[in-house]
Design an enzyme around this catalytic site. Structure first.
Site, short mmCIF file in Angstrom:
data_model
loop_
_atom_site.label_atom_id
_atom_site.label_comp_id
_atom_site.label_asym_id
_atom_site.label_seq_id
_atom_site.Cartn_x
_atom_site.Cartn_y
_atom_site.Cartn_z
N SER A 195 0.84 -1.19 0.00
CA SER A 195 0.00 0.00 0.00
C SER A 195 0.88 1.24 0.00
CB SER A 195 -0.85 -0.02 1.27
OG SER A 195 -1.42 1.25 1.49
N TYR A 240 -1.66 -0.89 10.73
CA TYR A 240 -1.89 -1.49 9.40
C TYR A 240 -0.68 -1.24 8.49
CZ TYR A 240 -3.52 -1.72 4.57
OH TYR A 240 -3.62 -1.98 3.21
N LYS A 258 2.40 -3.79 6.65
CA LYS A 258 2.86 -3.82 5.25
C LYS A 258 4.37 -3.62 5.19
CE LYS A 258 -1.20 -4.36 3.27
NZ LYS A 258 -1.58 -5.65 2.66
P1 NAD Z 1 -10.94 -7.09 0.98
O1 NAD Z 1 -11.17 -7.05 2.45
O2 NAD Z 1 -12.07 -6.82 0.07
O3 NAD Z 1 -10.29 -8.50 0.58
C1 NAD Z 1 -9.45 -9.23 1.43
C2 NAD Z 1 -9.85 -10.70 1.30
O4 NAD Z 1 -8.99 -11.49 2.14
C3 NAD Z 1 -11.29 -10.96 1.76
O5 NAD Z 1 -11.93 -11.80 0.82
C4 NAD Z 1 -11.10 -11.68 3.11
O6 NAD Z 1 -12.18 -12.54 3.38
C5 NAD Z 1 -9.79 -12.39 2.87
N1 NAD Z 1 -9.03 -12.69 4.09
C6 NAD Z 1 -8.70 -11.83 5.10
N2 NAD Z 1 -8.00 -12.48 6.04
C7 NAD Z 1 -7.88 -13.77 5.62
C8 NAD Z 1 -7.24 -14.92 6.16
N3 NAD Z 1 -6.62 -14.86 7.33
N4 NAD Z 1 -7.29 -16.07 5.46
C9 NAD Z 1 -7.95 -16.13 4.28
N5 NAD Z 1 -8.57 -15.09 3.73
C10 NAD Z 1 -8.53 -13.91 4.38
O7 NAD Z 1 -9.72 -6.08 0.69
P2 NAD Z 1 -9.19 -5.50 -0.69
O8 NAD Z 1 -9.56 -4.07 -0.76
O9 NAD Z 1 -9.52 -6.41 -1.80
O10 NAD Z 1 -7.62 -5.54 -0.37
C11 NAD Z 1 -6.79 -6.62 -0.77
C12 NAD Z 1 -5.38 -6.36 -0.32
O11 NAD Z 1 -4.95 -5.10 -0.85
C13 NAD Z 1 -5.21 -6.26 1.19
O12 NAD Z 1 -4.01 -6.91 1.54
C14 NAD Z 1 -5.11 -4.78 1.46
O13 NAD Z 1 -4.34 -4.49 2.59
C15 NAD Z 1 -4.42 -4.29 0.18
N6 NAD Z 1 -4.73 -2.88 -0.10
C16 NAD Z 1 -6.02 -2.47 -0.25
C17 NAD Z 1 -6.30 -1.12 -0.47
C18 NAD Z 1 -7.72 -0.64 -0.60
O14 NAD Z 1 -7.95 0.57 -0.41
N7 NAD Z 1 -8.69 -1.49 -0.93
C19 NAD Z 1 -5.25 -0.20 -0.59
C20 NAD Z 1 -3.93 -0.66 -0.46
C21 NAD Z 1 -3.68 -2.01 -0.22
#
Ligand code: NAD
Ligand code: UDP
Length: 336
Positions: free
Chosen positions: A124, A148, A152
């Protein structure tokens, strides 16, 4: 290629499944649905004609994870699984270290057991902390303002250390700026549980009538209209960045970080106006005090991804808002 996707039922994961399937790859999803709905995978099937193979489990369960990875016969992994709510991470830091750091550690061990050494990791832009240079290049100093972001940073360091110890790994660290929007079909999109923390899903819920008005957190920043400026990137462009990152890893061993952003900053009020144009309604908002921990301006220097991955964001703010509105208006309660 055959790709194993942790967190593949989530917001970015489901869109990435679609783009990988469109590009002719096979995908297997590993998810515990703690922050997502299995319906997302049914929708992926409706869009692409292929239902991703599903393994339900927690990434911290090493035996289950190793078995699933081996059974999938995947040769590469994209790791989305994790918790991502900044405010919640301040209240419950150990949940974040446990899920994100321990989860990634288990994944790397499982990959080692199965001799799968290609990984694309979801990092991120938060790893840049309070920026001292704009636009932000990958070589910018790294720091974290909250647990958080700290998870990362720890994971990025773990990946660099792993690569130093064994240079046969192929690792791409993708630092996302602000993912927004939805697939153009309106079938998949962002479905936050509870009150959205992020701007775009909140605005979309105001537009659909689920929230009365938007709180604009501060209008006294040193920005053109006083509200915070961010680099919003369409989730489909982001998903395509993962396809490009995997392509690059086919021909080299490395551990490299890439910014995935547009390089353009928009203010909160720019977003409100663009969303109003997309949904054809006036969106009520109130100016509220600054949100603690917020930074005034944040946008990427995306030139490394353009040069090294041959990737560049294509979708503009109008498309981001129109696609987000199509998803929200046809699924007012998300997948539920
Ligand atoms: P999201 O919450 O929609 O998706 C995360 C998925 O991981 C979900 O389906 C959840 O059920 C699954 N999950 C969580 N913990 C788990 C575990 N222990 N075992 C198995 N499954 C698990 O989030 P997203 O927005 O799709 O983000 C995906 C990744 O991108 C994350 O790592 C997040 O930190 C990173 N990210 C997201 C953003 C954003 O703004 N959306 C920005 C920067 C980075
Ligand atoms: N924001 C806002 N009201 C909200 C949510 C966010 O004014 O209800 C602002 C926030 O202060 C920031 C921008 O919108 O300037 C983007 O916030 P978001 O939480 O989406 O992303 P992040 O701050 O993590 O980059």
């Amino acid at each position: 290629m055959n790709i194993f996707i942790t967190g593949g039922a989530g917001y970015i994961g489901s869109h990435t499944c679609v783009e990988l399937l469109n590009a002719g790859h096979q995908v297997a999803v590993f998810d515990n649905f703690c922050d997502s709905d299995p319906e997302a995978l049914a929708r992926v099937e409706r869009i692409s004609g292929v239902r991703p193979r599903l393994y339900q489990g927690d990434v911290r369960d090493l035996d289950v994870l190793t078995h699933a990875l081996r059974d999938s016969a995947a040769t590469a992994v994209i790791h989305f699984a994790g918790l991502k709510a900044v405010g919640d991470s301040v209240l419950h830091p150990l949940n974040y270290y446990d899920n994100n750091v321990l989860g990634t550690l288990c994944l790397l061990r499982a990959m080692g057991h199965c001799d799968v050494k290609q990984l694309v990791f979801s990092s991120s832009a938060t790893v840049y902390g309070d920026p001292i240079e704009l636009p932000i290049p990958e070589k910018h100093a790294l720091s974290a303002n909250n647990p958080y972001g700290q998870t990362k940073l720890v994971i990025e360091k773990m990946l660099r250390d792993l690569y130093s110890s064994d240079t046969s790994w192929r690792i791409s660290i993708l630092r996302y700026f602000n993912p927004v929007g939805a697939h153009s079909s309106g079938l998949i999109g962002e479905d936050p549980k509870g009150t959205p923390n992020n701007l775009m899903p909140f605005v979309a819920q105001v537009a659909v009538g689920r929230r009365e008005y938007l709180n604009v957190w501060g209008n006294d920043y040193a920005t053109p209209d006083g509200t915070g400026v961010r680099d919003y990137i369409h989730v489909v462009d982001l998903a395509l960045g993962h396809v490009k990152a995997l392509e690059r890893l086919q021909s080299r061993t490395e551990c490299e970080a890439f910014n995935l952003g547009t390089g353009i900053g928009y203010s909160v009020l720019d977003i409100v106006r663009a969303f109003e144009a997309a949904c054809g309604k006036e969106l009520p908002y109130r100016i509220a005090p600054r949100r603690s921990g917020d930074i005034a301006v944040y946008y990427a220097d995306p030139s490394k991804a353009k040069k090294w991955l041959n990737w560049e964001a294509q979708r503009d703010l109008k498309t981001m808002c129109e696609d987000s509105w199509r998803w929200q208006s046809t699924n007012p309660l998300g997948y539920g």
